[in-house]
Write a protein that holds these residues in place. Structure first.
Motif, short mmCIF file in Angstrom:
data_model
loop_
_atom_site.label_atom_id
_atom_site.label_comp_id
_atom_site.label_asym_id
_atom_site.label_seq_id
_atom_site.Cartn_x
_atom_site.Cartn_y
_atom_site.Cartn_z
N GLY A 262 0.81 -1.21 0.00
CA GLY A 262 0.00 0.00 0.00
C GLY A 262 0.84 1.26 0.00
N ALA A 263 1.94 1.25 0.76
CA ALA A 263 2.84 2.40 0.78
C ALA A 263 3.46 2.61 -0.60
CB ALA A 263 3.93 2.17 1.82
N LEU A 264 3.86 1.54 -1.26
CA LEU A 264 4.44 1.66 -2.60
C LEU A 264 3.43 2.26 -3.58
CD1 LEU A 264 6.44 -1.70 -2.85
CD2 LEU A 264 7.38 0.61 -2.55
N ARG A 265 2.19 1.83 -3.45
CA ARG A 265 1.17 2.40 -4.33
C ARG A 265 1.00 3.90 -4.06
NH1 ARG A 265 -0.02 -0.30 -8.69
NH2 ARG A 265 -2.18 0.39 -8.74
N GLN A 266 1.02 4.28 -2.79
CA GLN A 266 0.89 5.69 -2.44
C GLN A 266 2.07 6.51 -2.97
OE1 GLN A 266 0.36 5.81 1.83
NE2 GLN A 266 -1.52 4.60 1.76
N LEU A 267 3.22 5.85 -3.08
CA LEU A 267 4.41 6.53 -3.59
C LEU A 267 4.43 6.59 -5.11
CD1 LEU A 267 7.08 5.03 -1.16
CD2 LEU A 267 6.32 7.41 -1.25
N GLY A 268 3.41 6.03 -5.74
CA GLY A 268 3.30 6.15 -7.19
C GLY A 268 3.70 4.92 -7.98
N VAL A 269 4.03 3.83 -7.30
CA VAL A 269 4.39 2.61 -8.01
C VAL A 269 3.15 2.04 -8.70
CG1 VAL A 269 5.20 0.22 -7.78
CG2 VAL A 269 6.31 2.07 -6.48
N TYR B 205 11.22 2.79 6.52
CA TYR B 205 10.50 1.56 6.20
C TYR B 205 9.40 1.28 7.22
CZ TYR B 205 10.06 -3.48 5.01
OH TYR B 205 9.61 -4.72 4.63
N GLU B 206 9.77 1.27 8.49
CA GLU B 206 8.80 0.90 9.52
C GLU B 206 7.67 1.92 9.63
OE1 GLU B 206 8.39 -1.89 11.09
OE2 GLU B 206 10.17 -2.78 10.15
N THR B 207 7.98 3.19 9.41
CA THR B 207 6.93 4.22 9.42
C THR B 207 5.96 4.00 8.27
OG1 THR B 207 8.43 5.82 10.44
CG2 THR B 207 6.48 6.69 9.35
N LEU B 208 6.49 3.68 7.10
CA LEU B 208 5.63 3.40 5.95
C LEU B 208 4.70 2.24 6.24
CD1 LEU B 208 8.11 3.75 2.93
CD2 LEU B 208 6.29 5.34 3.58
N VAL B 209 5.25 1.17 6.81
CA VAL B 209 4.43 -0.01 7.10
C VAL B 209 3.36 0.31 8.14
CG1 VAL B 209 4.49 -2.32 8.14
CG2 VAL B 209 6.22 -1.68 6.46
N ALA B 210 3.72 1.07 9.15
CA ALA B 210 2.78 1.38 10.24
C ALA B 210 1.65 2.29 9.78
CB ALA B 210 3.55 2.02 11.39
N GLU B 211 1.96 3.23 8.89
CA GLU B 211 0.98 4.25 8.53
C GLU B 211 0.20 3.95 7.26
OE1 GLU B 211 3.10 7.93 8.39
OE2 GLU B 211 3.44 8.00 10.57
N ALA B 212 0.67 3.02 6.46
CA ALA B 212 0.00 2.75 5.18
C ALA B 212 -1.27 1.93 5.36
CB ALA B 212 0.94 2.02 4.24
N THR B 213 -2.20 2.13 4.48
CA THR B 213 -3.41 1.31 4.43
C THR B 213 -3.11 0.07 3.60
OG1 THR B 213 -4.81 3.28 4.53
CG2 THR B 213 -5.82 1.24 3.71
N PRO B 214 -3.39 -1.12 4.13
CA PRO B 214 -3.12 -2.32 3.35
C PRO B 214 -3.97 -2.37 2.09
CG PRO B 214 -4.39 -2.86 5.33
CD PRO B 214 -3.96 -1.43 5.46
#
Length: 515
Positions: free
Chosen positions: A41-48, A140-149
């Motif tokens: 989800g974080a990668l998608r938010q980053l535009g991947v 990394y850990e912040t992205l995992v914690a805050e991203a929507t799956p």
């Protein structure tokens, strides 16, 4: 077939099983699948988006495991980076593949400014290491914690799973495109021999996880629901300790690693009784090392794999019971269930058994092709067969013996080095008129990189000077370990350097030109 399917299956059947162990961190299958969905989800938010390449420059870790799952989950393509390369080599691969998102750990943070200089398109750097996140990077850990799956994109089949850069015959790395089918077929075909690794065992990642060989063992371990245990990098004592502490059942090594482990003075002081399967590749194992290894790993069976990145990578296996035959120990085994193997002449006609030709293979494990290199792809895959560049012969029972490398490649300590890469670096030195690079026998590394150099008239250079000069252009493992100066190189009538003549000085006359 899809890489992520194995994780879904493991969670469905045993969500509480330990999935990864690294340092003091232990995570279950359920925890990993949640983290993977969030990282995707974080990668998608980053535009991947679909087919985007996402790189990683890191030592082994549990986060490397999650990366290999999260990138296809997000519909991307993972691009593991060789941690032994120079910034120039890495920059080329990032630039050519247009990899704009890169994970790095603490070991490679100092390299990031040089990589951005090499490739200004590197837009996002994610810190996947330990400790505080450096300035200018995403944690990394912040992205995992805050991203929507997000839901799994279910990327699979003939869609590209990974882009793996290898050495090139022209001196530039080339990207090997492997599909999900390629990688899973290779894993399942190897596992179908029944002597590769055990279901729900504990698989140790001691070889670098950027390497296709370790990614292949990782893929096989995923199919069997194994627990993945990582050490950052190989050290003999560190691996021995990890096997003992975590009750490892299987691992992938190269013969050099095995030799360093079994010869370590503390080898016998560790409890290695949990070991069931030792998989090794890159070269055959010597009788002396195998004998010592069998004593140290007395409960383990040994399997040799032969192949290449372009073959995802397994094409032949020498199974445990075949190691009892001293003749077969010098071969690469027989074709695995998912592969066809032939020995052919320059016209691609199969040669009689016992005659030397080029080893070719076909099957669903054969690469999609080389990234942006249609001509090289067509040449390598002509007639539907992957042309390995290895010379060898097949005996009456289908065992393959590798005797030479048509592609002019050296395998040193399990790493492939193309002679052209080293020759191109050496040729930049103003004192070098011409040069040739070959592999010569080395007791520790199997082969070492050896340069034969003709100097310019009235020029002077030392071996150490030439080796140091090359450090800016090629990775440390590619550097010449020995240099010989000659008046002239042996040439054919067509003006081609006769490397076989150079090798004769170093290799025993037993029909082999390689380890």
């Amino acid at each position: 077939m899809q890489i992520t399917q194995a994780l879904h299956r493991a969670c469905q059947q045993d969500a509480d099983q330990v999935a990864t162990i690294y340092l003091d961190r232990t995570r279950t299958m359920a925890e990993v699948i949640d983290r993977v969905a969030r990282l995707a989800g974080a990668l998608r938010q980053l535009g991947v988006r679909a087919d985007d390449r996402v790189g990683i420059l890191s030592l082994n870790s549990d986060r490397y495991h999650e990366y290999l799952l999260a990138v296809p989950w997000a519909d991307g393509v993972f691009t593991p980076v060789n941690v032994r390369w120079t910034p120039a080599e890495i920059g080329f691969s990032l630039r050519e593949s247009d990899t704009r998102v890169l994970f790095v750990d603490q070991a490679f943070v100092p390299m990031v400014p040089a990589l951005k200089e090499q490739f200004p398109g590197l837009e996002t750097v994610i810190y996947s290491g330990e400790g505080d996140c450096p300035e200018g990077m995403l944690d990394y850990e912040t992205l995992v914690a805050e991203a929507t799956p997000v839901e799994d994109a279910c990327r699979g089949g003939q869609q590209m799973a990974g882009l793996f850069y290898t050495g090139g015959t022209t001196g530039l790395p080339k990207g090997v495109m492997l599909s999900h089918d390629n990688m899973v077929v290779s894993a399942l075909g190897s596992l179908s021999t029944g002597q590769f690794m055990s279901p729900r065992g504990r698989l140790l990642h001691a070889a670098p996880m950027f390497h296709m060989a370790d990614v292949a063992s990782w893929t096989a371990g995923m199919q069997l629901g194994c627990t993945h245990v990582m050490v950052p990098s190989f050290t003999p004592l560190g691996v021995l300790a990890a096997i003992s502490e975590h009750r490892i059942t299987a691992t992938l090594l190269v013969p050099t690693m095995i030799q360093l482990m079994v010869d370590h003075p503390e080898a016998t002081s560790h409890d290695l009784s949990s070991m069931q399967n030792v998989l090794y590749g890159a070269s055959p194992i010597s009788d002396a090392v195998l004998e010592r290894a069998r004593k140290v790993f007395s409960s383990a069976s040994f399997t040799q794999a032969y192949g290449m990145t372009e073959l995802s990578p397994v094409t032949t296996l020498l199974l445990p019971d075949e190691h009892d035959d001293p003749v077969l120990r010098r071969c690469a085994g027989r074709a695995v269930p998912h592969a066809e193997v032939r020995i052919v002449d320059p016209d691609d006609q199969e040669v009689p058994r016992g005659k030397v030709g080029q080893i070719v293979a076909r099957g669903d494990h054969v690469m999609l092709g080389y990234w942006n290199r249609p001509e090289e792809t067509a040449d390598a895959l002509r007639g539907g067969w992957m042309h390995t560049g290895d010379g060898g012969y097949m005996d009456e029972n289908g065992y393959v013996f590798v005797v030479d490398r048509i592609k002019d490649m050296i395998v040193t300590g399990g790493e492939n080095v193309y002679s052209a890469e080293v020759e191109n670096a050496l040729a930049r030195h103003p004192a070098v008129a011409s040069c040739a690079v070959i592999g010569v026998p080395d007791e520790q590394w199997g082969e070492r990189v050896h340069a034969v150099v003709v100097l310019q008239p009235e020029s002077v250079a030392t071996p150490a000077e030439l080796t140091d000069f090359c450090r800016d252009y090629i990775a440390n493992y590619k550097l010449p370990r020995s240099v010989a100066f000659v008046e002239a190189l042996p040439m054919s009538g067509a003006g081609k350097i006769l490397k076989r003549e150079l090798r004769k000085v170093h290799w025993a006359e037993d029909g082999r030109q390689v380890q």
